[in-house]
Scaffold this motif. Structure first.
Motif, short mmCIF file in Angstrom:
data_model
loop_
_atom_site.label_atom_id
_atom_site.label_comp_id
_atom_site.label_asym_id
_atom_site.label_seq_id
_atom_site.Cartn_x
_atom_site.Cartn_y
_atom_site.Cartn_z
N LEU B 53 -12.21 38.64 21.34
CA LEU B 53 -11.24 38.02 22.26
C LEU B 53 -10.12 37.48 21.37
CD1 LEU B 53 -10.94 37.30 25.26
CD2 LEU B 53 -12.40 35.32 24.87
N ILE B 54 -8.93 38.07 21.53
CA ILE B 54 -7.85 37.79 20.57
C ILE B 54 -6.64 37.19 21.28
CG2 ILE B 54 -6.35 38.81 18.80
CD1 ILE B 54 -8.37 41.14 18.65
N THR B 55 -6.05 36.16 20.67
CA THR B 55 -4.83 35.59 21.25
C THR B 55 -3.70 36.60 21.10
OG1 THR B 55 -4.17 34.56 19.17
CG2 THR B 55 -5.49 33.22 20.66
N GLU B 83 -3.73 33.16 8.74
CA GLU B 83 -3.12 32.13 7.88
C GLU B 83 -2.35 31.15 8.76
OE1 GLU B 83 -3.20 31.61 4.62
OE2 GLU B 83 -4.48 33.34 4.17
N VAL B 84 -2.50 29.87 8.51
CA VAL B 84 -1.83 28.81 9.27
C VAL B 84 -2.19 28.85 10.77
CG1 VAL B 84 0.31 27.47 9.33
CG2 VAL B 84 0.12 29.34 7.71
N GLY B 85 -3.33 29.46 11.09
CA GLY B 85 -3.73 29.55 12.51
C GLY B 85 -4.16 28.20 13.07
N ARG B 132 -16.43 17.58 6.30
CA ARG B 132 -15.37 18.56 6.56
C ARG B 132 -15.83 19.97 6.22
NH1 ARG B 132 -9.18 17.24 6.55
NH2 ARG B 132 -8.33 19.33 6.89
N PRO B 133 -15.65 20.91 7.18
CA PRO B 133 -16.15 22.27 6.95
C PRO B 133 -15.16 23.14 6.18
CG PRO B 133 -15.23 22.12 9.13
CD PRO B 133 -15.04 20.77 8.50
N ASP B 134 -15.65 24.29 5.79
CA ASP B 134 -14.79 25.31 5.19
C ASP B 134 -13.80 25.79 6.25
OD1 ASP B 134 -13.71 27.40 3.73
OD2 ASP B 134 -15.30 28.80 4.35
N GLU B 135 -12.53 25.83 5.90
CA GLU B 135 -11.50 26.24 6.88
C GLU B 135 -10.78 27.50 6.43
OE1 GLU B 135 -9.68 22.19 6.93
OE2 GLU B 135 -9.79 22.41 9.10
N THR B 136 -11.39 28.26 5.57
CA THR B 136 -10.73 29.45 5.03
C THR B 136 -10.30 30.40 6.14
OG1 THR B 136 -12.23 29.26 3.17
CG2 THR B 136 -10.99 31.32 3.34
N PRO B 137 -9.04 30.78 6.18
CA PRO B 137 -8.59 31.72 7.21
C PRO B 137 -9.01 33.15 6.85
CG PRO B 137 -6.76 31.12 5.79
CD PRO B 137 -7.94 30.33 5.30
N GLY B 138 -8.97 34.01 7.90
CA GLY B 138 -9.21 35.43 7.66
C GLY B 138 -10.68 35.82 7.57
N GLY B 191 2.96 35.70 15.77
CA GLY B 191 2.37 36.43 14.65
C GLY B 191 1.09 35.80 14.15
N GLN B 192 0.94 34.50 14.34
CA GLN B 192 -0.33 33.87 14.00
C GLN B 192 -1.31 34.17 15.15
OE1 GLN B 192 0.81 29.80 13.47
NE2 GLN B 192 2.08 30.27 11.70
N TYR B 193 -2.62 34.07 14.85
CA TYR B 193 -3.58 34.40 15.92
C TYR B 193 -4.94 33.74 15.65
CZ TYR B 193 -5.10 37.84 12.46
OH TYR B 193 -5.54 38.43 11.31
N ALA B 194 -5.75 33.78 16.70
CA ALA B 194 -7.16 33.38 16.60
C ALA B 194 -7.99 34.46 17.27
CB ALA B 194 -7.37 32.04 17.29
N LYS B 195 -9.19 34.71 16.71
CA LYS B 195 -10.10 35.69 17.30
C LYS B 195 -11.45 35.02 17.57
CE LYS B 195 -8.52 39.82 14.78
NZ LYS B 195 -9.03 40.92 13.95
#
Lengths: 432, 309
Positions: B53-55, B83-85, B132-138, B191-195
């Motif tokens: 499910l993608i924005t 990145e920067v999502g 605080r959790p790992d927030e690595t994008p991608g 251009g930024q997104y979340a899945k």
């Protein structure tokens, strides 16, 4: 004719009033009224309203207070103390079981200010023993009880007045007169309201009943419950086992002016919405809104005032919308709007309705004359009926269809089931 | 206090986290093919692509919500941010009422640095993460959100990040403890997104034992929600509720009595299917046989009469 009936006794007394039979009645302190013309009254249920009954009735010269009854000995003692103190200065027999009063042949009238679940049974037993009844609102707890009360009244030739004392006031009579004059045109909508609803009452634990209270008798025909002070005096109204909440209580006062003015017929649909309190053991409406459809009339009940001028200042009220104007009223005031003007009266409209001499006096006169008073049984039964139907719609959470000829719901057996409820043994609702 | 909460949370997790998402108590909230169970706030907000499910757009109002309300539940999902999502999971939301519910934040680390009250796993603006959790994008991260009445627990990648006792969060006071679950549309730039993928839910308000416990909750709203859940369940709740008629706790007793009436009233509706009527009544009859007093028997008989009349 029931040989014990009041009419029989009264005729008998009249015939023999100069004889020895009159002697037992000489205890009265007032000599302005012949003892034979005294109405002998007993009061059943002596909370705040019952004490009020006692005070109201004892001020009439032709009334003799002869018996008091309450299942709570403390309340009974308090009532007796008040009755015997200067002012009322009377003595009466005291009972904790009302059946002793029913059995007494020398009592003409009972007043009933018990919780609602006792209204029908006490009235029917009183009628059957030849007594007339001044009974507190609501008429009954169930629709079927009202029907049985009517039958018992007719069968025994009894007199009944519902304790809706606002009815007797000048304002209601004048409102009815104005509306009946036709100056507002045909009334097509009525809005009724009473602000506030049942409190939750919190979550108190059941406890041992005080020895001074006959809890089993207090419950009577109602479902058994362990004693809890939050279910008893002052609060019983907030439980469907004994009453119908603020709505049932105040419907009788404010729907009264609608029935008095336009006496609507042909109720065919009832749709209630609302909720019960979350913060306590009470189970009657915290708020309730109801849409009633009558033939040619819509009636809306709300828990907040409707958005019409002046209503926001009235905690309880009725708003009539006619083709040519509106009238908004409460117990003591009215605002009439025809065109641009806002008036408190229209003096040109003649007085056409006879005024009540007071709600209790009106009843006592009816007792003497063997007529029916203003808030008589059939009037009260018809006037309180929609309240019961609305609470059934509220409890079942659905819109209901009503057949006003058959006085049954259409296509909903469960709704009809709630028009009555079997009494707790050993009590039964008498069939006439 | 914090230790105490952690302990409670651990117990909850022990009870509830023993199975995988494929545990039979969990049902997929997202079928991987289309938007069944979901309602888009804006037509372009999300798209289903190969089980994800993608924005698809950006800006406010591009969120997606469940069709149904949820109060108490365990939600599990996986998310991936560009990145920067910037996205989030909405809980107890009513999109038509501003400020209801809260957002469990999903955030890629970006400048300026976001404090713990606004990072991934926080109840955005209400409750900060303590871990605080790992927030690595991608890359895909897993998230679990447990709404267990007053306790909300968020875990990311298997580690608890946030424990909130809702009763102590002043900014959430008086808000409903139920509502829609939502996924925030792309909150960042174009251009930024979340899945999202593998979205599963265990609806605790569909579990009789859990519902019953709600009748003892000290909070009026939550007890009411337990009642509503019980009435929605219907027949299955009749016997457990009837068992509470001899309960001394006045809130539990009166709540159970009311819920039983409401179940019977619903079954008495002329439009209620005959098989459901029968099922409810059969449970009432069984309860009569197990009743412990005449008052209970009379009440249950009266309810049976209401259904069968």
């Amino acid at each position: 004719m029931n040989p014990d009936s009041k009419i029989g006794r009264r005729k008998f007394i009249r015939k023999t009033s100069l004889g020895i039979i009159g002697l037992p009645f000489l205890t009265s302190t007032s000599w302005k009224v012949a003892p034979s013309d005294k109405i002998r009254v007993a009061h059943i249920g002596l909370g705040g309203m019952g004490i009020q009954h006692m005070k109201w009735f004892s001020q009439f010269d032709d009334v003799e207070t002869v018996a008091l009854c309450d299942v709570d000995q403390l309340r009974l003692a308090e009532a007796y103390k008040q009755l015997s103190s200067p002012g009322m200065d009377a003595k009466a027999d005291t009972f904790t079981d009302f059946r002793y009063i029913i059995d007494r042949k020398d009592i003409d009238v009972i007043t009933c200010a018990t919780p609602d679940h006792w209204h029908a049974l006490i009235a029917i037993m009183a009628f059957s023993s030849g007594k007339d009844v001044y009974g507190e609102k609501p008429l009954s707890l169930f629709v079927e009880e009202g029907n049985r009360m009517k039958k018992a009244l007719d069968h025994n030739g009894s007199v009944f007045q519902l304790g809706t004392q606002i009815h007797a006031g000048e304002n209601y009579h004048r409102v009815a007169e104005i509306i009946q004059s036709g100056i507002l045109g045909k009334i097509h909508t009525v809005r009724l309201w009473k602000t506030g609803g049942s409190p939750g009452l919190g979550f108190p634990l059941n406890q041992a009943c005080p020895e001074t209270l006959d809890w089993n008798m207090w419950l009577g025909p109602a479902p058994y419950s362990d004693y809890n002070p939050a279910r008893c005096h002052l609060n019983y109204r907030y439980f469907f086992d004994y009453s119908g909440g603020v709505f049932a209580d105040f419907w009788c006062h404010i729907a009264d002016i609608m029935y008095m003015s336009i006496n609507p017929d042909g109720l065919y649909s009832i749709d209630s919405r609302g909720d019960i309190p979350k913060d306590g053991i009470a189970d009657t409406p915290e708020w309730i809104d109801v849409d009633f459809r009558y033939r040619d009339l819509d009636v809306f009940w709300t828990t907040i005032p409707p958005p019409v001028p002046g209503a926001d200042k009235m905690h309880i009220g009725a708003h009539f919308e006619g083709e040519k104007g509106t009238l908004t009223c409460d117990y003591a005031t009215k605002i009439i709007n025809t065109g641009n003007e806002s008036l408190s009266d229209i003096p040109e409209i003649p007085q056409t309705l006879p005024r009540s001499p007071g709600h209790q006096r009106n009843f006592l006169d009816a007792v003497k004359n063997r007529t029916q008073p203003e808030s008589n049984m059939e009037y009260s039964r018809k006037m309180t009926l929609p309240m019961h139907l609305a609470l059934i719609s509220f409890r079942l959470k659905r819109k209901l269809k009503w057949d006003s000829q058959a006085e049954q719901f259409t296509g909903d057996p469960a709704a009809n089931y709630l028009l009555s409820r079997m009494y707790r043994s050993p009590w039964t609702l008498p069939t006439i | 206090m914090k230790k105490h909460l952690l302990l409670i949370s651990c117990i909850v997790l022990l009870i509830t986290s023993t199975g995988s998402s494929q545990n039979s108590d969990f049902i997929p909230l997202f079928n991987g093919r289309d938007l069944t169970n979901w309602v888009l706030a804006a037509p372009e907000g999300f798209e289903v692509v190969l089980g994800e499910l993608i924005t698809r757009s950006h800006g406010p109002g591009t969120d997606i919500f469940t069709a149904k309300s949820y109060g108490n539940f365990i939600l599990r999902l996986e998310f991936l941010l560009s990145e920067v999502g910037n996205s989030g999971v909405f809980i107890w939301r009513n999109p038509s009422i501003q400020g209801n519910g809260f957002e469990v934040q999903l955030l890629a680390p970006w400048t300026p640095w976001r404090p713990d009250l606004y990072c991934t796993g926080s109840l955005y603006g209400h409750v900060a993460v303590t871990n605080r959790p790992d927030e690595t994008p991608g890359i895909w991260h897993s998230m679990e959100i447990i709404c267990d009445r007053k306790l909300v627990t968020v875990s990311v990648n298997g580690e608890v990040t946030t424990i909130a006792d809702i009763d102590t969060v002043e900014t959430l006071a008086g808000k409903p403890y139920t509502g829609l679950i939502g996924l925030q549309g792309n909150h960042g730039r174009k251009g930024q997104y979340a899945k999202f993928r593998n979205i599963y839910i265990r609806d605790l308000d569909a579990e009789p034992d859990y519902i019953i416990k709600g009748f003892y909750d000290k909070n009026d709203q939550r007890r009411k929600l337990a009642q509503i859940a019980a009435v929605n369940m219907g027949a299955k709740m009749v016997q457990p509720l009837a068992g509470m008629l001899s309960e001394e706790n006045p809130a539990a007793y009166s709540g159970a009595k009311q819920a039983l009436f409401d179940i019977a009233a619903k079954a008495s509706d002329p439009e209620c299917p005959e098989n459901i009527k029968k099922e409810v009544n059969a449970e009432v009859i069984k309860s009569i046989m197990n009743a412990s007093s005449d008052a209970e028997i009379n009440y249950l008989r009266w309810l049976s009469g209401l259904i069968t009349e």
